[in-house]
Design a protein around this motif. Structure first.
Motif, PDB file in Angstrom:
ATOM      1  N   ARG A  65      28.658  41.897  54.496  1.00 49.85           N
ATOM      2  CA  ARG A  65      27.766  41.524  53.389  1.00 49.85           C
ATOM      3  C   ARG A  65      26.394  41.072  53.884  1.00 49.85           C
ATOM      4  N   HIS A  66      26.294  40.673  55.147  1.00 51.14           N
ATOM      5  CA  HIS A  66      25.002  40.240  55.697  1.00 51.14           C
ATOM      6  C   HIS A  66      24.245  41.364  56.406  1.00 51.14           C
ATOM      7  N   LEU A  67      24.783  42.575  56.361  1.00 47.73           N
ATOM      8  CA  LEU A  67      24.085  43.726  56.941  1.00 47.73           C
ATOM      9  C   LEU A  67      23.055  44.249  55.933  1.00 47.73           C
ATOM     10  N   PRO A  68      22.037  44.961  56.410  1.00 46.43           N
ATOM     11  CA  PRO A  68      20.966  45.424  55.507  1.00 46.43           C
ATOM     12  C   PRO A  68      21.463  46.378  54.421  1.00 46.43           C
ATOM     13  N   MET A 113      25.586  50.507  45.228  1.00 44.63           N
ATOM     14  CA  MET A 113      25.419  49.759  46.474  1.00 44.63           C
ATOM     15  C   MET A 113      26.580  48.785  46.691  1.00 44.63           C
ATOM     16  N   GLU A 114      26.986  48.073  45.631  1.00 46.49           N
ATOM     17  CA  GLU A 114      28.114  47.137  45.737  1.00 46.49           C
ATOM     18  C   GLU A 114      29.410  47.877  46.078  1.00 46.49           C
ATOM     19  N   PHE A 163      28.703  40.235  41.039  1.00 48.78           N
ATOM     20  CA  PHE A 163      28.597  41.572  40.462  1.00 48.78           C
ATOM     21  C   PHE A 163      29.997  42.158  40.370  1.00 48.78           C
ATOM     22  N   HIS A 164      30.538  42.172  39.158  1.00 48.76           N
ATOM     23  CA  HIS A 164      31.897  42.698  38.959  1.00 48.76           C
ATOM     24  C   HIS A 164      31.865  44.219  38.843  1.00 48.76           C
ATOM     25  N   LYS A 165      32.840  44.859  39.477  1.00 47.39           N
ATOM     26  CA  LYS A 165      32.914  46.315  39.464  1.00 47.39           C
ATOM     27  C   LYS A 165      34.096  46.822  38.642  1.00 47.39           C
ATOM     28  N   ASP A 166      34.693  45.940  37.838  1.00 40.95           N
ATOM     29  CA  ASP A 166      35.835  46.378  37.024  1.00 40.95           C
ATOM     30  C   ASP A 166      35.403  46.899  35.652  1.00 40.95           C
ATOM     31  N   LYS A 167      34.130  46.701  35.288  1.00 45.14           N
ATOM     32  CA  LYS A 167      33.592  47.224  34.026  1.00 45.14           C
ATOM     33  C   LYS A 167      32.254  47.887  34.304  1.00 45.14           C
ATOM     34  N   PHE A 168      32.039  49.033  33.679  1.00 51.01           N
ATOM     35  CA  PHE A 168      30.794  49.785  33.837  1.00 51.01           C
ATOM     36  C   PHE A 168      30.048  49.711  32.514  1.00 51.01           C
ATOM     37  N   GLU A 169      28.912  48.989  32.501  1.00 46.47           N
ATOM     38  CA  GLU A 169      28.304  48.627  31.222  1.00 46.47           C
ATOM     39  C   GLU A 169      27.040  49.394  30.842  1.00 46.47           C
ATOM     40  N   ASN A 170      26.187  49.763  31.793  1.00 45.25           N
ATOM     41  CA  ASN A 170      24.896  50.381  31.454  1.00 45.25           C
ATOM     42  C   ASN A 170      24.703  51.724  32.158  1.00 45.25           C
ATOM     43  N   LEU A 175      43.938  50.301  49.362  1.00 43.48           N
ATOM     44  CA  LEU A 175      43.984  50.696  47.948  1.00 43.48           C
ATOM     45  C   LEU A 175      42.650  50.470  47.230  1.00 43.48           C
ATOM     46  N   PRO A 176      42.002  49.287  47.390  1.00 42.27           N
ATOM     47  CA  PRO A 176      40.685  49.124  46.750  1.00 42.27           C
ATOM     48  C   PRO A 176      39.638  50.105  47.293  1.00 42.27           C
ATOM     49  N   ALA A 177      39.744  50.474  48.569  1.00 40.16           N
ATOM     50  CA  ALA A 177      38.805  51.464  49.135  1.00 40.16           C
ATOM     51  C   ALA A 177      38.976  52.804  48.424  1.00 40.16           C
ATOM     52  N   PHE A 178      40.233  53.195  48.161  1.00 41.08           N
ATOM     53  CA  PHE A 178      40.496  54.431  47.419  1.00 41.08           C
ATOM     54  C   PHE A 178      39.860  54.361  46.025  1.00 41.08           C
ATOM     55  N   ILE A 179      40.041  53.231  45.354  1.00 47.70           N
ATOM     56  CA  ILE A 179      39.507  53.064  43.997  1.00 47.70           C
ATOM     57  C   ILE A 179      37.984  53.162  44.013  1.00 47.70           C
ATOM     58  N   LEU A 180      37.361  52.484  44.971  1.00 50.93           N
ATOM     59  CA  LEU A 180      35.900  52.502  45.065  1.00 50.93           C
ATOM     60  C   LEU A 180      35.368  53.902  45.369  1.00 50.93           C
TER      61      LEU A 180
END
Length: 196
Positions: free
Chosen positions: A55-58, A119-120, A100-107, A171-176
């Motif tokens: 998280r601290h990488l550019p 990016m997230e 920044f939650h990634k479980d809902k896509f709003e805009n 598993l989360p990597a697959f989802i992302l």
């Protein structure tokens, strides 16, 4: 989160239980409970450390233009085969740590929002992918291997804990990666529309 907690508790109990029954190293029963807890805590700490470092990488390292974050059609076929859409909501989403939650896509029409989402997701993919090999560093927690003592808890406790940890992390990597395919298409479509 409940499902993950149950998997961790059940697999931890199973690992400790089997070690208590078979007693590699002929130690007292509580020794195996203690080391199971140490290895599980170690896995959590290593995962957290990997996440903190990444998280601290550019930000420029986590763009959707990097090949690592592009999802191929073969990958998409794999995700369909494992029926990712049926179980993805059961996997915890920890975006709250970055506000920044990634479980809902709003805009979907706002490319600033979609770009941040991408990016997230790219950060998340990198964190989960790097956490898998680094998670096996918990095997080094068994200090007796450095003393030349024949003790196999790094194999009978550490290795199973590292394998379960790797499974829960991948598993989360697959989802992302599955989501990135659609997100990048949306982003690029929005860019084309803006040019028109």
């Amino acid at each position: 989160m409940l499902l993950y907690s149950l998997i961790i508790l059940i697999s931890g109990a199973l690992v400790a239980g089997l070690n208590i029954i078979f007693r590699p190293g002929n130690e007292a029963w509580y020794y195996y409970l203690y080391w199971t807890a140490i290895f599980i805590a170690g896995a959590f700490l290593i995962d957290a450390l990997v996440a903190l470092i990444i998280r601290h990488l550019p930000n420029k390292w986590f763009t959707h233009k990097k090949k690592m974050f592009r999802t191929s059609m073969k990958e998409m076929q794999f995700y369909r085969k494992i029926k990712i859409n049926k179980w993805k909501d059961k996997v915890p989403e920890l975006g709250g740590f970055t506000d920044f939650h990634k479980d809902k896509f709003e805009n979907p029409n706002d490319n600033k929002y979609v770009g941040r989402f991408i990016m997230e997701a790219c950060y998340g993919v990198a964190i989960h992918i790097w956490s898998v090999p680094f998670g096996f560093l918990i095997l080094l927690l068994d200090y007796r291997i450095y003393l030349g003592t024949t003790n196999f808890i790094f194999l009978t406790i550490g290795l199973p804990v590292a394998i379960v940890n790797a499974f829960l992390i991948v598993l989360p990597a697959f989802i992302l990666k599955n989501n990135l395919y659609r997100l990048i298409n949306i982003y690029e479509r929005n860019e084309r529309n803006e040019k028109k």
